[in-house]
Design a protein around this motif. Structure first.
Motif, PDB file in Angstrom:
ATOM      1  N   VAL A 348      -6.080   9.023 -18.874  1.00  0.00           N
ATOM      2  CA  VAL A 348      -6.047   9.415 -17.460  1.00  0.00           C
ATOM      3  C   VAL A 348      -6.045   8.156 -16.614  1.00  0.00           C
ATOM      4  CG1 VAL A 348      -7.307  10.514 -15.570  1.00  0.00           C
ATOM      5  CG2 VAL A 348      -7.188  11.640 -17.802  1.00  0.00           C
ATOM      6  N   ILE A 349      -5.128   8.090 -15.662  1.00  0.00           N
ATOM      7  CA  ILE A 349      -5.006   6.923 -14.775  1.00  0.00           C
ATOM      8  C   ILE A 349      -5.121   7.411 -13.337  1.00  0.00           C
ATOM      9  CG2 ILE A 349      -3.544   4.965 -14.144  1.00  0.00           C
ATOM     10  CD1 ILE A 349      -1.995   6.049 -16.894  1.00  0.00           C
ATOM     11  N   THR A 350      -5.936   6.744 -12.554  1.00  0.00           N
ATOM     12  CA  THR A 350      -6.080   7.101 -11.139  1.00  0.00           C
ATOM     13  C   THR A 350      -5.778   5.882 -10.278  1.00  0.00           C
ATOM     14  OG1 THR A 350      -8.423   6.513 -10.942  1.00  0.00           O
ATOM     15  CG2 THR A 350      -7.909   8.726 -11.766  1.00  0.00           C
ATOM     16  N   GLY A 351      -5.469   6.136  -9.026  1.00  0.00           N
ATOM     17  CA  GLY A 351      -5.190   5.038  -8.107  1.00  0.00           C
ATOM     18  C   GLY A 351      -4.658   5.533  -6.782  1.00  0.00           C
ATOM     19  N   ASN A 352      -4.023   4.622  -6.061  1.00  0.00           N
ATOM     20  CA  ASN A 352      -3.438   4.921  -4.753  1.00  0.00           C
ATOM     21  C   ASN A 352      -2.031   4.341  -4.682  1.00  0.00           C
ATOM     22  OD1 ASN A 352      -5.877   6.055  -3.724  1.00  0.00           O
ATOM     23  ND2 ASN A 352      -6.645   3.980  -3.336  1.00  0.00           N
ATOM     24  N   PHE A 353      -1.194   4.919  -3.833  1.00  0.00           N
ATOM     25  CA  PHE A 353       0.106   4.330  -3.518  1.00  0.00           C
ATOM     26  C   PHE A 353       0.300   4.359  -2.011  1.00  0.00           C
ATOM     27  CE2 PHE A 353       0.710   8.814  -4.334  1.00  0.00           C
ATOM     28  CZ  PHE A 353       1.641   9.252  -3.397  1.00  0.00           C
ATOM     29  N   THR A 354       1.119   3.472  -1.499  1.00  0.00           N
ATOM     30  CA  THR A 354       1.231   3.245  -0.068  1.00  0.00           C
ATOM     31  C   THR A 354       2.426   3.990   0.515  1.00  0.00           C
ATOM     32  OG1 THR A 354       0.261   1.052  -0.351  1.00  0.00           O
ATOM     33  CG2 THR A 354       1.427   1.475   1.720  1.00  0.00           C
ATOM     34  N   VAL A 355       2.179   4.702   1.633  1.00  0.00           N
ATOM     35  CA  VAL A 355       3.222   5.473   2.306  1.00  0.00           C
ATOM     36  C   VAL A 355       3.168   5.149   3.800  1.00  0.00           C
ATOM     37  CG1 VAL A 355       4.233   7.772   2.611  1.00  0.00           C
ATOM     38  CG2 VAL A 355       2.701   7.340   0.682  1.00  0.00           C
ATOM     39  N   PRO A 356       4.309   4.936   4.464  1.00  0.00           N
ATOM     40  CA  PRO A 356       4.290   4.759   5.922  1.00  0.00           C
ATOM     41  C   PRO A 356       3.685   5.983   6.607  1.00  0.00           C
ATOM     42  CG  PRO A 356       6.424   4.138   5.019  1.00  0.00           C
ATOM     43  CD  PRO A 356       5.670   4.801   3.905  1.00  0.00           C
ATOM     44  N   CYS A 357       2.953   5.758   7.682  1.00  0.00           N
ATOM     45  CA  CYS A 357       2.269   6.837   8.402  1.00  0.00           C
ATOM     46  C   CYS A 357       3.021   7.178   9.680  1.00  0.00           C
ATOM     47  CB  CYS A 357       0.835   6.426   8.730  1.00  0.00           C
ATOM     48  SG  CYS A 357      -0.028   7.625   9.780  1.00  0.00           S
TER      49      CYS A 357
END
Length: 869
Positions: A348-357
């Motif tokens: 299992v891998i968790t994290g974040n990714f970046t998206v323009p708001c």
């Protein structure tokens, strides 16, 4: 009352939003079924709509000064009926349709605090929803049995569309095509908000059986309508005058009389001759659907802008070329499991990714939200926000990124054990979770089983806008529907997040570059050659339709227990309709919110209050309930597949989605020639639970017809297992000893005609099939299995969850046949596999040995078929 212009309201809305913490038994008619959903005109059609009629606010209308609220006298029982209706629009040469909604603030429904819905967000639209219900009021027509007497199609006998002498007609005024419908009387009359001083009203609801085309004018008419008394309903005084003026060739200076003459001329072309029996025609009016650009343009604008920031051109984006950078991402954790710890998942891998708001003031919750204690029923407190516009005065302006703001969207990926341990490359699948849920649903057994059995990696993110953290926003939006754009705009941002997750999953410059997604040799275990796939259930099966329609990376989408048009779904769903009324204390608490959203108290137990409790309490006038839901469709279509189904696939009735971003104003008639196609083609697999208590089956069938899906199975005429039928004949009827009052207190026992459930959805005749398809899974009758239930009620009420009548909603995702079908489908050249209607890759296995041929498909072990935990 002075009408507030949309531009002024947009600015006002941004100033007033405050950061707050959470919150038939019908007799079958022997008519010949139609051969196709939309019946073309039998002769060369003439479009008589040339007057650019002004609508209610036209100063030349005789009643313009006295009719301050803009009510329509055609149906005098309620101000804004019939609806949708071009009476509530104005001519606008700057729009793609030539019209613009012109809803009057004085006519809009008011909440319990006396605050009317501000129509500004609606008045940005250049037409009405292409899939929402069509409403009118017929006095003394309150029983679904009246529909049979009036020769109106219902969900039980929808196949009578195309028969002669029907009581309803829906015409595309541009082409003369006659659109199929199904009808019902509003039975959603229960009151769960305590305030019961308002009279009960039961509208006649007419549903397009296939979504209408965008940017077209439609005419709807009713004739020989029978009331409860067995007599024909009389025309209203206003409509009778228009009929008389048409027959006598007079208009008396009324611009609408001239317009109605054109409506009557169109009806005559369609075979509804008024002069033969003028009193037989009960009512007729027209409306215009919103343009594709107006409905989908905001979503495509933020998609294109976000992917341009990855270094791609608009042409590369539309064509699905992965040539730019991958979204930035951060791995927060990597956890390996032994087979004893988890037999299905190796890592299992968790994290974040970046998206323009694109949400102002911010997509990210404020820092103070970290201070919320676990006493709060919510796990986050996002600030309500709406799209950021550079020019709020322009109703067609596209959303813009808020400065250089970005948002850190979470992800959770589960890696299937068998494929991982065998050193295989795993197919990447994006998962869409259920109603107000979260990414952690990817841990549920069906998703882990799919990852393991089919050699896949499943990744999920919270559905920004409709995740658990957004429950407070839902409360605020329901308290005053002027704030409803909060939910819709945020949901579109969430759909962009899903597109970015797809890209970081499949790009060779994305997850594949991280050691967390690699074998010890440094080789990525993600299969980057065959594409990324989408799989969603419930809410994820609904909004997944929108994600699929706009996706440039996912070419195969599985929609589990799907549907479309949330306003149509809600009264039929146990997720929405509360079983208990609220207390006086609860009513007092939410009434305060209706007057002042800032009074929201996160410690108040809103989480135990049903959503219908909230809506009924905030908007206690039951007579306006269906109108309120219908109004929401115009905004909801911008995020709901109801606004995208006509473009989800190349076989959809509107073709693939045109991308007019950056093209300026493009008239609807020119969109396909001036604007490039926004996506590659998509294939969609819909898996439906018969009798679903949460997502009404009829909405899935409407969606399947709209996207051009084919049916796995033929109409059910017998009870033979493996017969290739979509359903067993015995599963079409509700035959309860108490006349089924427990399951459908309105209509009692009922039967679907065999052709009705999948009417006009062409069965697949040869396998493997390369295209989109819909298949029905059946948990069996009530009491037969843990999820056994009656067929869906033919009313706008939910099936009750009782000891015997259980919800089959989770059945399909746990059926071996469903998982194996998806396993074959999730491939760059994925097909619907089978033979003579039978799925051949591990067919429906009987636990005691042997197999039964595919359709009808069963789940929850009914008839001993293979079932997963």
């Amino acid at each position: 009352m002075r009408r507030v212009h949309a531009s002024a309201r947009r600015g006002l809305r941004l100033r007033t939003i405050v950061p707050v913490v959470a919150v038939l038994s019908l007799i079958a008619l022997n008519f010949t079924p139609a051969s196709s959903a939309a019946k073309p005109a039998a002769h060369r059609w003439v479009n008589y709509d040339t007057d650019h009629w002004g609508g209610w606010s036209d100063k030349s209308n005789p009643a313009a000064k006295s009719n301050r609220n803009g009510c329509d006298d055609l149906a005098p029982g309620q101000c804004m009926l019939p609806y949708p209706n071009d009476w509530f629009t104005r001519a606008d040469p700057t729009s793609a349709t030539g019209r613009r909604l012109d809803l009057n603030a004085g006519a809009m429904p008011r909440n319990i605090a006396g605050l009317g819905i501000d129509p500004a967000a609606w008045n940005d639209s250049d037409g009405f929803s292409a899939g929402s219900e069509i409403l009118t009021l017929v006095p003394n027509m309150t029983d679904n049995k009246d529909l049979n007497a009036s020769r109106l199609p219902t969900d039980l006998n929808i196949e009578i569309n195309g028969a002669k002498n029907l009581g309803v007609i829906l015409i595309d005024a541009t082409t003369g095509k006659i659109w199929p419908t199904w009808t019902e009387i509003d039975d959603y009359t229960s009151e769960s908000g305590l305030v019961t001083k308002f009279p009960v009203q039961q509208d006649l609801m007419i549903h397009p059986a296939v979504n209408l085309l965008d940017g077209q004018r439609y005419i709807i008419a009713l004739r020989h309508i029978v009331t409860n008394k067995g007599t024909f309903a009389p025309q209203s005084a206003a409509f009778s005058t228009y009929v008389r003026d048409y027959l006598n060739h007079t208009t008396a200076g009324d611009p609408r009389a001239t317009h109605m003459d054109e409506v009557f001329a169109d009806l005559k072309q369609a075979g509804w001759t008024i002069s033969t029996n003028p009193k037989d025609l009960y009512l007729a009016w027209d409306f215009t659907t919103a343009s594709t650009q107006n409905v989908t343009g905001r979503m495509l604008a933020i998609r294109d802008n976000a992917f341009e920031q990855l270094g791609e051109t608009k042409q590369q984006i539309d064509e699905g070329d992965d040539v730019g950078r991958a979204p930035a991402f951060t791995v927060l954790s990597e956890t390996n499991y032994t087979a004893a710890q988890n037999p299905n998942v190796a890592r299992v891998i968790t994290g974040n990714f970046t998206v323009p708001c694109y949400i102002t003031p911010t997509c990210s919750p404020p820092i103070k939200c970290d201070q919320i204690t676990n006493q709060s029923p919510f796990d986050d407190c996002p600030s309500p926000g709406v799209f950021n516009y550079k020019d709020p005065r322009d109703p067609d302006d596209d959303p813009s990124q808020v400065g250089n703001q970005t948002y850190q969207s979470n992800f959770i990926c589960v890696v299937g054990r068998t494929g991982f341990e065998n050193g295989q490359t795993l197919r990447p699948v994006e998962y869409g979770h259920g109603l107000f849920g979260g990414a952690s649903e990817v841990y549920a057994s069906p998703q882990e089983e799919m990852a393991n059995r089919e050699g896949m990696m499943y990744c999920a993110t919270d559905w920004f806008g409709f995740a658990s953290a957004d429950v407070p926003n839902a409360v605020i939006a329901l308290s005053n529907l002027s704030f409803f754009p909060i939910l819709i705009d945020r949901t579109e941002q969430g759909e962009l997040n899903y597109l970015f997750l797809q890209r970081v999953m499949i790009s060779p410059r994305g997850f594949a570059t991280s050691a967390a997604f690699q074998y010890p040799s440094g080789k990525s275990f993600i299969n980057l050659k065959d594409g990324v796939y989408y799989d969603g259930n419930s809410q994820g099966g609904i909004y997944g339709g929108t994600v699929c329609a706009i996706s440039i990376d996912a070419r195969r989408c599985a929609l589990g227990v799907p549907g479309m048009d949330y306003p149509l779904l809600l009264p039929r769903s146990v997720d929405f309709v509360a079983t208990n009324t609220i207390t006086q204390e609860e009513l007092a608490g939410i009434t305060a919110i209706a007057a002042d959203p800032a009074s929201f108290n996160p410690l108040f137990p809103y989480s135990v209050i049903g959503y219908s409790n909230l809506l009924d309490a905030f908007y206690p006038n039951q007579a306006q309930r269906q109108l309120v839901l219908d109004l929401l469709s115009t905004l909801w279509d911008r995020a709901d597949p109801d606004g995208y189904a006509g473009h989800m696939t190349a076989t959809a009735n509107g073709g693939l989605l045109p991308d007019c971003t950056g093209e300026g104003l493009v008239a609807q008639a020119h969109e396909k020639t001036r604007c490039p196609i926004a996506t590659p083609n998509h294939h969609v697999l819909m898996q439906v639970a018969w009798g679903d208590h949460q997502v009404a089956n009829m909405t899935a069938f409407d969606e399947a017809r709209t996207i051009g899906a084919r049916a796995v199975g033929v109409p059910g005429a017998s009870n033979k297992l493996g017969s290739g039928q979509a359903l067993l004949a015995s599963r079409l009827c509700s035959n309860e000893p108490d006349n089924n009052k427990a399951n459908d207190p309105v209509d009692g026992n009922y039967c679907y005609n065999p052709a009705a459930p999948l009417w006009d959805i062409i069965p697949i005749t040869h396998y493997p099939f390369n295209g989109s398809a819909i298949e029905i899974f059946d948990s069996g009758p009530d009491g037969a299995t843990a999820r056994g239930t009656d067929p869906p009620p033919p009313s706008d009420v939910p099936p009750p969850d009782t000891t015997n009548n259980q919800d089959p909603h989770e059945g399909p995702r746990r059926a071996c046949a469903a998982q194996d079908t998806k396993g074959d489908f999730f491939d760059i050249n994925g097909l619907i596999t089978g033979y003579e209607g039978f799925v051949w890759d591990v067919p429906q296995q009987l636990t005691k040995g042997g197999t039964i041929g595919g359709a009808p498909f069963f789940d929850t072990g009914w008839h001993g078929t293979c079932q997963l935990p």
